[in-house]
Design an enzyme around this catalytic site. Structure first.
Site, PDB file in Angstrom:
ATOM      1  N   ASN A  83       2.838  21.682  12.213  1.00  0.00           N
ATOM      2  CA  ASN A  83       4.281  21.763  12.864  1.00  0.00           C
ATOM      3  C   ASN A  83       5.095  22.542  12.323  1.00  0.00           C
ATOM      4  O   ASN A  83       4.784  23.510  11.516  1.00  0.00           O
ATOM      5  CB  ASN A  83       4.567  20.037  12.723  1.00  0.00           C
ATOM      6  CG  ASN A  83       4.788  19.771  11.139  1.00  0.00           C
ATOM      7  OD1 ASN A  83       5.527  20.319  10.472  1.00  0.00           O
ATOM      8  ND2 ASN A  83       3.975  18.680  10.731  1.00  0.00           N
ATOM      9  N   ASP A 113       2.170  13.113  12.377  1.00  0.00           N
ATOM     10  CA  ASP A 113       1.927  11.589  12.795  1.00  0.00           C
ATOM     11  C   ASP A 113       0.517  11.345  13.440  1.00  0.00           C
ATOM     12  O   ASP A 113      -0.033  10.172  13.561  1.00  0.00           O
ATOM     13  CB  ASP A 113       3.142  11.154  13.771  1.00  0.00           C
ATOM     14  CG  ASP A 113       4.307  11.198  13.031  1.00  0.00           C
ATOM     15  OD1 ASP A 113       4.197  10.740  12.019  1.00  0.00           O
ATOM     16  OD2 ASP A 113       5.456  11.722  13.626  1.00  0.00           O
ATOM     17  N   LYS A 169     -17.217  25.406  15.878  1.00  0.00           N
ATOM     18  CA  LYS A 169     -16.108  25.745  16.827  1.00  0.00           C
ATOM     19  C   LYS A 169     -16.159  25.372  18.239  1.00  0.00           C
ATOM     20  O   LYS A 169     -17.327  25.524  18.668  1.00  0.00           O
ATOM     21  CB  LYS A 169     -15.843  27.208  16.643  1.00  0.00           C
ATOM     22  CG  LYS A 169     -14.762  27.944  17.260  1.00  0.00           C
ATOM     23  CD  LYS A 169     -14.570  29.294  17.204  1.00  0.00           C
ATOM     24  CE  LYS A 169     -13.578  29.985  18.047  1.00  0.00           C
ATOM     25  NZ  LYS A 169     -13.675  31.372  18.187  1.00  0.00           N
ATOM     26  N   PHE A 207      13.667  11.074   4.743  1.00  0.00           N
ATOM     27  CA  PHE A 207      13.994  11.655   5.822  1.00  0.00           C
ATOM     28  C   PHE A 207      13.846  11.243   7.040  1.00  0.00           C
ATOM     29  O   PHE A 207      12.949  10.396   7.330  1.00  0.00           O
ATOM     30  CB  PHE A 207      13.843  13.323   5.816  1.00  0.00           C
ATOM     31  CG  PHE A 207      14.410  14.051   4.787  1.00  0.00           C
ATOM     32  CD1 PHE A 207      13.935  13.903   3.531  1.00  0.00           C
ATOM     33  CD2 PHE A 207      15.420  14.898   4.944  1.00  0.00           C
ATOM     34  CE1 PHE A 207      14.606  14.536   2.378  1.00  0.00           C
ATOM     35  CE2 PHE A 207      16.129  15.736   3.711  1.00  0.00           C
ATOM     36  CZ  PHE A 207      15.614  15.493   2.462  1.00  0.00           C
ATOM     37  N   LYS A 263      14.165   3.065   9.622  1.00  0.00           N
ATOM     38  CA  LYS A 263      13.068   3.757   8.757  1.00  0.00           C
ATOM     39  C   LYS A 263      13.395   3.438   7.308  1.00  0.00           C
ATOM     40  O   LYS A 263      12.529   3.301   6.643  1.00  0.00           O
ATOM     41  CB  LYS A 263      13.161   5.106   8.891  1.00  0.00           C
ATOM     42  CG  LYS A 263      12.387   5.667  10.326  1.00  0.00           C
ATOM     43  CD  LYS A 263      12.545   7.170  10.551  1.00  0.00           C
ATOM     44  CE  LYS A 263      11.854   7.393  11.743  1.00  0.00           C
ATOM     45  NZ  LYS A 263      12.087   8.558  12.392  1.00  0.00           N
ATOM     46  N   LYS A 303      10.283   1.529   5.547  1.00  0.00           N
ATOM     47  CA  LYS A 303       9.737   2.317   4.292  1.00  0.00           C
ATOM     48  C   LYS A 303      10.177   1.988   2.919  1.00  0.00           C
ATOM     49  O   LYS A 303       9.862   2.424   1.809  1.00  0.00           O
ATOM     50  CB  LYS A 303       9.995   3.733   4.596  1.00  0.00           C
ATOM     51  CG  LYS A 303       9.295   4.274   5.717  1.00  0.00           C
ATOM     52  CD  LYS A 303       9.705   5.786   6.036  1.00  0.00           C
ATOM     53  CE  LYS A 303       9.357   6.041   7.543  1.00  0.00           C
ATOM     54  NZ  LYS A 303       8.459   7.147   7.930  1.00  0.00           N
TER      55      LYS A 303
HETATM   56  O1  C5P Z   1       8.859   8.051  10.598  1.00  0.00           O
HETATM   57  P1  C5P Z   1       9.411   9.382  10.439  1.00  0.00           P
HETATM   58  O2  C5P Z   1       8.114  10.417  10.582  1.00  0.00           O
HETATM   59  O3  C5P Z   1      10.427   9.951  11.212  1.00  0.00           O
HETATM   60  O4  C5P Z   1       9.721   9.448   9.079  1.00  0.00           O
HETATM   61  C1  C5P Z   1      10.270  10.522   8.460  1.00  0.00           C
HETATM   62  C2  C5P Z   1       9.965  10.146   6.781  1.00  0.00           C
HETATM   63  O5  C5P Z   1       8.865   9.639   6.671  1.00  0.00           O
HETATM   64  C3  C5P Z   1      10.100  11.506   6.004  1.00  0.00           C
HETATM   65  O6  C5P Z   1      10.560  11.325   4.976  1.00  0.00           O
HETATM   66  C4  C5P Z   1       8.540  11.928   5.819  1.00  0.00           C
HETATM   67  O7  C5P Z   1       8.152  12.796   5.031  1.00  0.00           O
HETATM   68  C5  C5P Z   1       8.044  10.548   5.723  1.00  0.00           C
HETATM   69  N1  C5P Z   1       6.788  10.263   6.569  1.00  0.00           N
HETATM   70  C6  C5P Z   1       5.618   9.980   5.762  1.00  0.00           C
HETATM   71  N2  C5P Z   1       4.262   9.888   6.263  1.00  0.00           N
HETATM   72  C7  C5P Z   1       4.099  10.078   7.713  1.00  0.00           C
HETATM   73  C8  C5P Z   1       5.359  10.458   8.450  1.00  0.00           C
HETATM   74  C9  C5P Z   1       6.691  10.655   7.889  1.00  0.00           C
HETATM   75  O8  C5P Z   1       5.680   9.757   4.659  1.00  0.00           O
HETATM   76  N3  C5P Z   1       2.871   9.992   8.049  1.00  0.00           N
END
Ligand code: C5P
Length: 400
Positions: A207, A276, A286, A324, A338, A342
């Site tokens: 990404n 994600d 491959k 973030f 979030k 979290k």
């Molecule tokens: O849900 P979202 O991906 O937008 O959330 C962003 C925050 O969650 C960021 O701080 C990112 O580092 C963290 N994150 C994570 N694990 C994931 C996806 C995002 O810790 N699989």
């Protein structure tokens, strides 16, 4: 006690601007020892700096000194900070290779005080990979480097290479002379960079995350006296000196590393661009394209573990967690969700559609949202400044 700053001037046209810097330092009761390379003396007279600093200007390794038994050692011993401004490509290369063949380069090698390098040169010279490698090498030893500004250069070219404003150099000198240690004794766990999900032995899904935000946080936390563990996915950045670097590839590797260190850390900051989705199954070989006919491959993706969510479940009392939220719509609403899911203390939300915010930019435009609902919007700032603002808030929370 008054601080002593060594100002090493090398042979660039911007050396005339250093007269203002020396004057400003002296006006603010900072003792200044000016050293000049031979090249610098072609641009501006040592007499100018002798008059402004009130001290002899050191230019010659071989001249007798009335003040010091051994001039370069005596000068180095007196310094609380050594500033090289402007730093030419040549002098940066000499520093990166430990060459000590004139007065200033010999002081650099003998010096044990912090060093600030302020490069200024033609933009092609600055972008040259050899120069960039030399700068990265010096940063890996803990030397601070200011980015040159962009604009019209003395050679008539427009580009990056101008000496930063004297006031900005002065501010950086002051913060290096009086380092803030408000995170001393704290252990900070930061993740940064982008994660990569393998498709087959040669391909992966990545990404746009560059790591700049997380690396800036790691560097700032170190500067404030914290012990820093930096769990880093893919990035081209050099890690800040003095951090414990844990390099990872996939989101699962990152999750494992973060969960491993969570129990021993006081502050956790999730700045990584974590993928994600990952492949449901990674191909052993491959994946081949067919020789003719339409090319189409179906990849089955499954969700990855949300690292911060997992950490949120395991959060200890007094542990501070920051995340973030990069959003393209409904910034505050999505960020609040979030924050809750979290179990964060605050979230740094940014609308990535705004110019100068989000991925692969030097700046960011962020809003802090706290557990108690407080919303603080900050103006567009360099990511390094955003890092400082985030840690100011973390320190406030630690003291609350
Ligand atoms: O849900 P979202 O991906 O937008 O959330 C962003 C925050 O969650 C960021 O701080 C990112 O580092 C963290 N994150 C994570 N694990 C994931 C996806 C995002 O810790 N699989």
């Amino acid at each position: 006690m008054a601080k002593t700053v060594g100002v090493g001037i090398t042979g660039g046209i911007a050396s005339y601007k250093i007269a203002d810097l020396v004057s400003k330092l002296k006006t603010n009761d900072i003792d200044v020892i000016v050293m000049m390379t031979e090249g610098a003396t072609h641009f501006i007279s040592p007499l100018t700096f002798k008059t402004l600093s009130g001290r002899e200007v050191a230019t010659d390794l071989w001249s007798e000194s009335l003040e010091y038994k051994v001039q370069h050692i005596g000068i180095a011993e007196q310094l609380d900070l050594l500033v090289i401004a402007p730093a030419t490509a040549n002098f940066i290369a000499k520093m990166a290779h430990g060459i000590a063949d004139d007065l200033l380069s010999t002081v650099v090698v003998a010096n044990t005080a912090p060093v600030l390098i302020v490069p200024a040169m033609n933009s092609n010279m600055f972008k040259n990979p050899i120069v960039q490698d030399n700068i990265k090498k010096l940063q890996s030893y803990g030397y601070q480097v200011m980015d040159p500004e962009s604009g019209m250069l003395a050679c008539g070219v427009v580009g990056q290479g101008r000496l930063p404003a004297v006031d900005d150099i002065y501010d950086r000198i002051i913060s290096l002379l009086h380092p803030c240690s408000d995170m001393a004794g704290k252990r900070v766990l930061v993740n940064a960079g982008s994660t990569c999900e393998d498709i087959d032995p040669v391909r992966f899904i990545g990404n746009r995350g560059t790591g700049r935000m997380g690396y800036a946080i790691a560097s700032e936390a170190c500067a404030r006296g914290a012990e820093v563990i930096l769990v880093s996915g893919k990035t081209h950045l050099e890690p800040p000196a003095n951090v414990k670097l844990v390099e990872v590839w996939s989101s699962q590797d990152m999750c494992d590393a973060m969960l491993k260190y969570q129990p021993v850390c006081d502050i956790i900051i999730g700045a990584a661009a974590v993928g994600d989705f990952r492949l449901a199954a990674i191909a052993d070989q491959k994946i081949k394209k067919t020789d003719n006919g339409p090319q189409s491959v179906m990849l089955e993706l499954v969700g990855t573990t949300d690292i911060l969510k997992e950490m949120g479940k395991r959060k200890q009392e007094n542990q501070i967690m920051v995340g973030f939220a990069a959003e393209t719509e409904n910034l505050l609403e999505n960020a609040r969700k979030k924050l809750k899911s979290k179990n964060l203390d605050f979230i740094v939300a940014n609308d990535v559609t705004i110019e100068g915010a989000g991925f692969a930019t030097e700046t960011n435009v962020v809003t802090f949202i706290s557990r108690d609902g407080e919303v603080v919007s900050l103006p567009k700032m360099l990511k390094e400044e955003v890092a400082a603002a985030i840690l100011d808030r973390v320190v406030d929370l630690m003291q609350a």
